[in-house]
Motif scaffolding. Structure first.
Motif, PDB file in Angstrom:
ATOM      1  N   MET A  65       0.535  -1.090   0.239  1.00  0.00           N
ATOM      2  CA  MET A  65       0.469   0.155   0.355  1.00  0.00           C
ATOM      3  C   MET A  65       0.539   1.176   0.560  1.00  0.00           C
ATOM      4  SD  MET A  65      -2.695   1.235   2.957  1.00  0.00           S
ATOM      5  CE  MET A  65      -1.422   2.212   3.923  1.00  0.00           C
ATOM      6  N   ILE A  66       0.633   2.558  -1.247  1.00  0.00           N
ATOM      7  CA  ILE A  66       1.818   3.974  -1.311  1.00  0.00           C
ATOM      8  C   ILE A  66       1.012   4.517   0.307  1.00  0.00           C
ATOM      9  CG2 ILE A  66       1.959   5.231  -2.097  1.00  0.00           C
ATOM     10  CD1 ILE A  66       2.403   2.719  -3.380  1.00  0.00           C
ATOM     11  N   LEU A 114      -7.028  -9.215   2.548  1.00  0.00           N
ATOM     12  CA  LEU A 114      -4.948  -9.119   2.961  1.00  0.00           C
ATOM     13  C   LEU A 114      -4.675  -7.925   3.410  1.00  0.00           C
ATOM     14  CD1 LEU A 114      -4.539  -6.385  -0.335  1.00  0.00           C
ATOM     15  CD2 LEU A 114      -4.073  -9.337   0.177  1.00  0.00           C
ATOM     16  N   LEU A 115      -3.776  -8.907   4.762  1.00  0.00           N
ATOM     17  CA  LEU A 115      -2.914  -8.758   5.623  1.00  0.00           C
ATOM     18  C   LEU A 115      -2.273  -7.486   6.338  1.00  0.00           C
ATOM     19  CD1 LEU A 115      -3.653  -9.927   8.450  1.00  0.00           C
ATOM     20  CD2 LEU A 115      -1.263 -10.786   8.409  1.00  0.00           C
ATOM     21  N   ALA A 116      -2.581  -6.158   6.773  1.00  0.00           N
ATOM     22  CA  ALA A 116      -1.018  -5.098   6.177  1.00  0.00           C
ATOM     23  C   ALA A 116      -0.900  -4.682   7.182  1.00  0.00           C
ATOM     24  CB  ALA A 116      -2.577  -4.078   6.499  1.00  0.00           C
ATOM     25  N   GLU A 117       0.684  -5.430   7.078  1.00  0.00           N
ATOM     26  CA  GLU A 117       1.301  -4.690   8.029  1.00  0.00           C
ATOM     27  C   GLU A 117       2.143  -3.699   8.265  1.00  0.00           C
ATOM     28  OE1 GLU A 117       5.190  -7.387   6.335  1.00  0.00           O
ATOM     29  OE2 GLU A 117       3.451  -9.128   5.918  1.00  0.00           O
ATOM     30  N   THR A 118       1.324  -2.921   9.600  1.00  0.00           N
ATOM     31  CA  THR A 118       1.447  -1.991   9.885  1.00  0.00           C
ATOM     32  C   THR A 118       3.089  -1.278  10.726  1.00  0.00           C
ATOM     33  OG1 THR A 118       0.453  -2.386  12.383  1.00  0.00           O
ATOM     34  CG2 THR A 118      -1.580  -1.920  10.504  1.00  0.00           C
ATOM     35  N   LEU A 140     -10.143   7.986   6.027  1.00  0.00           N
ATOM     36  CA  LEU A 140     -10.359   6.777   6.845  1.00  0.00           C
ATOM     37  C   LEU A 140      -9.295   5.398   7.168  1.00  0.00           C
ATOM     38  CD1 LEU A 140     -14.784   7.543   8.126  1.00  0.00           C
ATOM     39  CD2 LEU A 140     -12.220   8.441   8.843  1.00  0.00           C
ATOM     40  N   ILE A 141      -9.766   4.063   6.052  1.00  0.00           N
ATOM     41  CA  ILE A 141      -8.371   2.786   7.135  1.00  0.00           C
ATOM     42  C   ILE A 141      -7.520   3.373   6.363  1.00  0.00           C
ATOM     43  CG2 ILE A 141      -8.218   1.100   5.651  1.00  0.00           C
ATOM     44  CD1 ILE A 141     -11.673   0.686   4.566  1.00  0.00           C
ATOM     45  N   TYR A 142      -7.201   4.059   5.245  1.00  0.00           N
ATOM     46  CA  TYR A 142      -5.844   5.365   5.907  1.00  0.00           C
ATOM     47  C   TYR A 142      -5.207   5.429   7.099  1.00  0.00           C
ATOM     48  CZ  TYR A 142      -1.531   7.324   4.578  1.00  0.00           C
ATOM     49  OH  TYR A 142      -0.365   7.695   4.424  1.00  0.00           O
ATOM     50  N   LEU A 145      -4.990   2.691   9.123  1.00  0.00           N
ATOM     51  CA  LEU A 145      -3.476   1.575   9.331  1.00  0.00           C
ATOM     52  C   LEU A 145      -2.499   2.615  10.297  1.00  0.00           C
ATOM     53  CD1 LEU A 145      -5.054  -0.185   5.841  1.00  0.00           C
ATOM     54  CD2 LEU A 145      -5.023  -1.011   8.579  1.00  0.00           C
ATOM     55  N   MET A 146      -1.952   3.525   9.638  1.00  0.00           N
ATOM     56  CA  MET A 146      -1.127   4.113  10.036  1.00  0.00           C
ATOM     57  C   MET A 146      -1.384   4.799  11.328  1.00  0.00           C
ATOM     58  SD  MET A 146       0.628   4.388   6.969  1.00  0.00           S
ATOM     59  CE  MET A 146       1.536   5.214   7.571  1.00  0.00           C
ATOM     60  N   THR A 147      -1.993   4.871  11.779  1.00  0.00           N
ATOM     61  CA  THR A 147      -1.982   5.157  13.278  1.00  0.00           C
ATOM     62  C   THR A 147      -2.541   4.058  14.319  1.00  0.00           C
ATOM     63  OG1 THR A 147      -3.826   6.863  13.012  1.00  0.00           O
ATOM     64  CG2 THR A 147      -3.738   5.810  15.469  1.00  0.00           C
TER      65      THR A 147
END
Length: 426
Positions: A65-66, A114-118, A140-142, A145-147
């Motif tokens: 994810m960018i 998908l698994l997002a590796e934050t 909101l999702i972006y 994930l970043m938080t």
């Protein structure tokens, strides 16, 4: 005398602004990596961790994810090597932890969760992004994930919002408390060599070019054109590292490279396990011995010079690394005052011959060679053995050859009607 038919090297084409990656987009990673310092398959196998090497040999598709758009303040010449920050994604959704967040397929648009590796955000060259896939995630999702990742790294103190309200799913187990999840994290860090190695190569190349530019500026006042009928420079004396009577005059205008300065456009070993963006540490005895062994047994020029160039990075004074000298080439107004460098490197080969590497490159890091600049290899009678002509956006011309002691050859650099010729004897 044998001549290797090496190709010129050029940068990738400039990215289309309409296709520039944007934050929240999901992109597939290309298994055919591009790098300012190309690596052979053998070098990839030696330098990449096993998960990364398997991916490069045709492993399953991987996605990112960018996080941040490519930097826009780079010079035009550097744009093909722009980097963006990305968050690594995985289709292995069974390793759910408090920092590995499950993104349902209805959000990704990929037909699978998908698994997002934050916790796993890296820089990568955008030329190694294959294509945008699926949907662009909502703001909101972006932000969610970043938080999560920022909180896990201690960047922010406030805990992340309730992810269930966003339609995301988080685990409750920490990787530190679950060996299975920790092994998954270790595997993902190893795989991310495919992201970090080209970035490290791009930064290393910039540092080398800057250092070489300073070195050549220091030597410019020594540059004097010699007559075309001068006595050939004896390369064997370079290998012996002894300066006999008369050699200083023959080397007028030539300057040895500073210790630790690597080959400008050759392959470079990058240490990725503990310091993913730094060159291989100097003094690594196992790496040095492996390179020396490869130099002493190499049967082809590509393998030989890849090993020599790598050894220059970690042990430039090693006797197996050969010798390299650089000279400025003045072709006058033909190149609008731009300095061109001619480099000659030699190394002792296992079969008793001497390997010679010839390179021509611009001295300014952001510059390209002038189109139609020509590098010619001539035999002792002046007959052309090999000729390479610079195209648009070429950053280096190079030739590899091998010869027996006592063989003579010449190197000529031409542009239009201007030319300069250097004579050598092995």
């Amino acid at each position: 005398m044998s001549v290797d038919q090496s190709n010129t090297m050029s940068t990738p084409s400039q990215p289309d602004p309409a296709q520039m990656p944007q934050p929240g987009e999901i992109w597939e990673v290309s298994p055919r990596l591009r790098s300012p310092i190309p690596l052979s398959r053998e070098e990839q196998q030696r330098l990449y961790a096993e998960p990364a090497y398997r991916f490069l040999q045709g492993g399953s598709a991987r996605y990112v994810m960018i996080v941040t758009a490519p930097k826009s303040e780079l010079d035009e010449a550097d744009e093909p090597w722009q980097a963006a920050s990305v968050m690594v994604l995985s289709v292995e959704t069974q390793f759910l932890s408090d920092v590995d967040i499950l993104i349902p397929r209805r959000f990704s648009g990929l037909g699978q969760d998908l698994l997002a590796e934050t916790w796993h955000v890296q820089e990568m060259l955008i030329c190694n992004l294959l294509r945008a896939v699926g949907y662009r995630l909502s703001r909101l999702i972006y932000d969610g994930l970043m938080t999560v990742g920022d909180y896990a790294h201690g960047v922010v103190e406030a805990p992340p919002p309730d992810l269930d309200l966003l339609g995301l799913h988080a685990g409750t187990t920490s990787a530190q408390n679950d060996p299975t999840i920790q092994r998954f994290h270790d595997h993902e860090v190893a795989w991310s060599d495919v992201l970090t190695v080209p970035v490290a190569a791009q930064r290393s190349q910039q540092k080398r070019l800057q250092l070489t530019h300073a070195l050549l500026n220091e030597a410019i006042h020594l540059e004097r054109e010699l007559a075309s009928d001068r006595v050939p420079i004896a390369l064997s004396q370079w290998l012996q590292k002894t300066v006999k009577a008369g050699l200083p005059s023959l080397l007028a205008g030539w300057k040895a490279e500073m210790a630790g300065l690597a080959m400008l456009y050759g392959a470079e070993p990058i240490a990725t396990r503990s310091l993913p963006v730094d060159p291989l540490p100097s003094g690594n005895s196992d790496a040095i011995q492996a390179l020396v062994d490869l130099i002493q047994t190499a049967q082809d020029d590509e393998t030989l010079w890849s090993a020599v160039e790598s050894l220059w990075n970690v042990a430039p004074d090693h006797t197996a690394a050969g010798v390299r000298h650089v000279k400025l080439v003045d072709l006058g107004m033909q190149i609008a005052g731009q300095a061109i460098a001619l480099a000659v490197a030699i190394v002792q080969k296992a079969n008793g011959q001497v390997g010679v590497l010839l390179q021509v490159y611009p001295t300014r890091p952001e510059a390209f060679l002038p189109p139609n600049l020509t590098l010619l290899l001539l035999d002792e009678s002046g007959r052309s053995l090999r000729e390479i002509v610079a195209r648009q956006a070429d950053i280096c011309l190079q030739l590899k050859l091998s010869g027996e002691p006592g063989e003579e050859f010449s190197v000529r650099v031409t542009l239009g009607e201007a030319s300069i010729t250097e004579h050598f004897v092995i």
